[in-house]
Motif scaffolding. Sequence first.
Motif, PDB file in Angstrom:
ATOM      1  N   ALA A 157       0.851  -1.189   0.000  1.00  0.00           N
ATOM      2  CA  ALA A 157       0.000   0.000   0.000  1.00  0.00           C
ATOM      3  C   ALA A 157       0.888   1.241   0.000  1.00  0.00           C
ATOM      4  O   ALA A 157       1.966   1.247   0.621  1.00  0.00           O
ATOM      5  N   PRO A 158       0.502   2.295  -0.719  1.00  0.00           N
ATOM      6  CA  PRO A 158       1.335   3.504  -0.806  1.00  0.00           C
ATOM      7  C   PRO A 158       1.773   4.054   0.557  1.00  0.00           C
ATOM      8  O   PRO A 158       2.885   4.572   0.690  1.00  0.00           O
ATOM      9  N   LEU A 159       0.941   3.896   1.547  1.00  0.00           N
ATOM     10  CA  LEU A 159       1.255   4.382   2.885  1.00  0.00           C
ATOM     11  C   LEU A 159       2.515   3.727   3.452  1.00  0.00           C
ATOM     12  O   LEU A 159       3.273   4.345   4.194  1.00  0.00           O
ATOM     13  N   PHE A 160       2.756   2.467   3.064  1.00  0.00           N
ATOM     14  CA  PHE A 160       3.873   1.702   3.630  1.00  0.00           C
ATOM     15  C   PHE A 160       5.052   1.569   2.673  1.00  0.00           C
ATOM     16  O   PHE A 160       6.161   1.282   3.106  1.00  0.00           O
ATOM     17  N   ASN A 161       4.797   1.717   1.375  1.00  0.00           N
ATOM     18  CA  ASN A 161       5.858   1.704   0.377  1.00  0.00           C
ATOM     19  C   ASN A 161       6.749   0.462   0.490  1.00  0.00           C
ATOM     20  O   ASN A 161       7.979   0.551   0.465  1.00  0.00           O
ATOM     21  N   GLY A 162       6.124  -0.704   0.657  1.00  0.00           N
ATOM     22  CA  GLY A 162       6.864  -1.955   0.711  1.00  0.00           C
ATOM     23  C   GLY A 162       7.388  -2.325   2.098  1.00  0.00           C
ATOM     24  O   GLY A 162       7.916  -3.411   2.285  1.00  0.00           O
ATOM     25  N   ARG A 163       7.265  -1.412   3.029  1.00  0.00           N
ATOM     26  CA  ARG A 163       7.701  -1.693   4.404  1.00  0.00           C
ATOM     27  C   ARG A 163       6.507  -2.209   5.201  1.00  0.00           C
ATOM     28  O   ARG A 163       5.374  -2.154   4.748  1.00  0.00           O
ATOM     29  N   SER A 164       6.764  -2.665   6.401  1.00  0.00           N
ATOM     30  CA  SER A 164       5.675  -3.162   7.239  1.00  0.00           C
ATOM     31  C   SER A 164       5.016  -2.012   7.999  1.00  0.00           C
ATOM     32  O   SER A 164       5.590  -0.932   8.152  1.00  0.00           O
ATOM     33  N   ALA A 165       3.816  -2.288   8.491  1.00  0.00           N
ATOM     34  CA  ALA A 165       3.134  -1.302   9.335  1.00  0.00           C
ATOM     35  C   ALA A 165       3.960  -1.036  10.593  1.00  0.00           C
ATOM     36  O   ALA A 165       4.032   0.104  11.056  1.00  0.00           O
ATOM     37  N   LEU A 166       4.592  -2.085  11.120  1.00  0.00           N
ATOM     38  CA  LEU A 166       5.418  -1.899  12.312  1.00  0.00           C
ATOM     39  C   LEU A 166       6.579  -0.952  12.019  1.00  0.00           C
ATOM     40  O   LEU A 166       6.898  -0.089  12.843  1.00  0.00           O
ATOM     41  N   ASP A 167       7.200  -1.082  10.846  1.00  0.00           N
ATOM     42  CA  ASP A 167       8.266  -0.146  10.478  1.00  0.00           C
ATOM     43  C   ASP A 167       7.754   1.286  10.535  1.00  0.00           C
ATOM     44  O   ASP A 167       8.430   2.176  11.042  1.00  0.00           O
ATOM     45  N   ARG A 168       6.568   1.505  10.015  1.00  0.00           N
ATOM     46  CA  ARG A 168       5.969   2.845  10.024  1.00  0.00           C
ATOM     47  C   ARG A 168       5.708   3.299  11.458  1.00  0.00           C
ATOM     48  O   ARG A 168       6.023   4.424  11.836  1.00  0.00           O
ATOM     49  N   MET A 169       5.161   2.400  12.276  1.00  0.00           N
ATOM     50  CA  MET A 169       4.832   2.752  13.658  1.00  0.00           C
ATOM     51  C   MET A 169       6.085   3.000  14.499  1.00  0.00           C
ATOM     52  O   MET A 169       6.029   3.750  15.465  1.00  0.00           O
ATOM     53  N   LEU A 170       7.203   2.395  14.122  1.00  0.00           N
ATOM     54  CA  LEU A 170       8.438   2.543  14.902  1.00  0.00           C
ATOM     55  C   LEU A 170       9.209   3.822  14.587  1.00  0.00           C
ATOM     56  O   LEU A 170      10.326   4.003  15.062  1.00  0.00           O
ATOM     57  N   SER A 171       8.600   4.716  13.833  1.00  0.00           N
ATOM     58  CA  SER A 171       9.233   6.016  13.590  1.00  0.00           C
ATOM     59  C   SER A 171       9.355   6.791  14.895  1.00  0.00           C
ATOM     60  O   SER A 171      10.169   7.696  15.020  1.00  0.00           O
ATOM     61  N   GLY A 172       8.512   6.425  15.849  1.00  0.00           N
ATOM     62  CA  GLY A 172       8.511   7.103  17.137  1.00  0.00           C
ATOM     63  C   GLY A 172       7.506   8.236  17.237  1.00  0.00           C
ATOM     64  O   GLY A 172       7.312   8.810  18.296  1.00  0.00           O
ATOM     65  N   GLN A 173       6.837   8.542  16.130  1.00  0.00           N
ATOM     66  CA  GLN A 173       5.877   9.640  16.100  1.00  0.00           C
ATOM     67  C   GLN A 173       4.465   9.122  16.358  1.00  0.00           C
ATOM     68  O   GLN A 173       4.042   8.135  15.756  1.00  0.00           O
ATOM     69  N   VAL A 174       3.735   9.799  17.220  1.00  0.00           N
ATOM     70  CA  VAL A 174       2.337   9.441  17.478  1.00  0.00           C
ATOM     71  C   VAL A 174       1.553   9.487  16.167  1.00  0.00           C
ATOM     72  O   VAL A 174       0.672   8.653  15.936  1.00  0.00           O
ATOM     73  N   ALA A 175       1.877  10.423  15.308  1.00  0.00           N
ATOM     74  CA  ALA A 175       1.153  10.592  14.038  1.00  0.00           C
ATOM     75  C   ALA A 175       1.204   9.321  13.193  1.00  0.00           C
ATOM     76  O   ALA A 175       0.236   9.006  12.495  1.00  0.00           O
ATOM     77  N   ASP A 176       2.304   8.581  13.254  1.00  0.00           N
ATOM     78  CA  ASP A 176       2.395   7.355  12.462  1.00  0.00           C
ATOM     79  C   ASP A 176       1.490   6.258  13.018  1.00  0.00           C
ATOM     80  O   ASP A 176       0.944   5.459  12.263  1.00  0.00           O
ATOM     81  N   LEU A 177       1.310   6.216  14.320  1.00  0.00           N
ATOM     82  CA  LEU A 177       0.344   5.283  14.910  1.00  0.00           C
ATOM     83  C   LEU A 177      -1.060   5.653  14.434  1.00  0.00           C
ATOM     84  O   LEU A 177      -1.855   4.790  14.050  1.00  0.00           O
ATOM     85  N   PHE A 178      -1.354   6.945  14.436  1.00  0.00           N
ATOM     86  CA  PHE A 178      -2.653   7.443  13.977  1.00  0.00           C
ATOM     87  C   PHE A 178      -2.889   7.057  12.517  1.00  0.00           C
ATOM     88  O   PHE A 178      -3.967   6.586  12.158  1.00  0.00           O
ATOM     89  N   VAL A 179      -1.879   7.233  11.670  1.00  0.00           N
ATOM     90  CA  VAL A 179      -2.018   6.961  10.243  1.00  0.00           C
ATOM     91  C   VAL A 179      -2.288   5.477   9.991  1.00  0.00           C
ATOM     92  O   VAL A 179      -3.135   5.116   9.168  1.00  0.00           O
TER      93      VAL A 179
END
Length: 134
Positions: free
Chosen positions: A99-121
Amino acid sequence: MGVLASASPKFDRRGLSGPALRTFFRIAEEWKLSPEEQMTLLGVTARSTFFGWKKSQEVALPKDTLERISYILGIWKALQILLPNEASADAWVKKPNEAPLFNGRSALDRMLSGQVADLFVVRQYLDAQRGGLA
């Protein structure tokens, strides 16, 4: 002080913190998260604080941490609905996603950015999948 001041409910961080932490640690176990990943998702940098929370949930978590746990719980719940097979639901967070939101990475990779906004997204993405809006 007017009506708005008296209409605001008192936010009981201490009362919510224990159940929130117990829920978070249960989800973290199901998702097979390392202590470092758990710390990042909770937004805590001090290992002593993290392990203190694991040992005793008799704390008043910061509002930021409660918000993070709320998003994680929403992500977990959405996955249980979208993927009724519990093992598939729990594995989804670590699987690569095109999905474009993840660009081939996992959702966990996105959530591990450390930003609350990424959990929200991630939560918003899953909610949209449930409602057919994505």
